[in-house]
Design a protein around this motif. Sequence first.
Motif, short mmCIF file in Angstrom:
data_model
loop_
_atom_site.label_atom_id
_atom_site.label_comp_id
_atom_site.label_asym_id
_atom_site.label_seq_id
_atom_site.Cartn_x
_atom_site.Cartn_y
_atom_site.Cartn_z
N GLY A 14 -7.17 54.76 69.22
CA GLY A 14 -6.04 55.43 69.85
C GLY A 14 -4.98 54.44 70.27
O GLY A 14 -5.10 53.23 70.08
N GLU A 15 -3.94 54.98 70.86
CA GLU A 15 -2.82 54.18 71.33
C GLU A 15 -2.31 54.82 72.61
O GLU A 15 -2.28 56.05 72.73
CB GLU A 15 -1.73 54.16 70.26
CG GLU A 15 -0.59 53.23 70.56
CD GLU A 15 0.34 53.09 69.36
OE1 GLU A 15 0.61 51.96 68.99
OE2 GLU A 15 0.80 54.12 68.84
N THR A 16 -1.92 54.00 73.56
CA THR A 16 -1.43 54.52 74.83
C THR A 16 -0.31 53.66 75.37
O THR A 16 -0.33 52.43 75.22
CB THR A 16 -2.58 54.63 75.87
OG1 THR A 16 -2.09 55.27 77.03
CG2 THR A 16 -3.14 53.28 76.21
N VAL A 17 0.68 54.30 75.97
CA VAL A 17 1.73 53.57 76.68
C VAL A 17 1.17 53.22 78.05
O VAL A 17 0.72 54.11 78.79
CB VAL A 17 3.01 54.43 76.83
CG1 VAL A 17 4.03 53.72 77.70
CG2 VAL A 17 3.60 54.76 75.47
N LEU A 18 1.15 51.95 78.38
CA LEU A 18 0.59 51.51 79.66
C LEU A 18 1.58 51.68 80.80
O LEU A 18 1.21 52.07 81.90
CB LEU A 18 0.15 50.05 79.58
CG LEU A 18 -0.99 49.77 78.62
CD1 LEU A 18 -1.27 48.28 78.57
CD2 LEU A 18 -2.23 50.53 79.03
#
Length: 116
Positions: A14-18
């Motif tokens: 997955g990918e997430t904006v921190l």
Amino acid sequence: MKRFDNKLIGIDQGETVLFSDYESGGDMWTGEGDRMRLHTVRFTEPFRTPPAVQCALSMWDIDSGTNARIEVSAEKITETGFEVVFRTWADTHVARARVRWMAIGELYHEDDWELY
């Protein structure tokens, strides 16, 4: 080396904006000294044992007038999830960051059972 006991191996990713601190004037953009952000990730389904997890920056927006000091890691890895940890320090100014992650590990098999 991580060894797997069964042949049913799963990959979750997955990918997430921190964070995005530039617009809001947050401490990653304006601060100094040690700064850290945590983001909890839950896997799509549980692994049989804690998987191997890799994290990498997929986007970063950083001030060119200061040194780029960034550390990204996966911590507290369990069968159900982990924490992405982003750290910076000193005078580094980070406007925003996004992290991509991948977990590889054993999955449960329908023939798995436990004695009580």
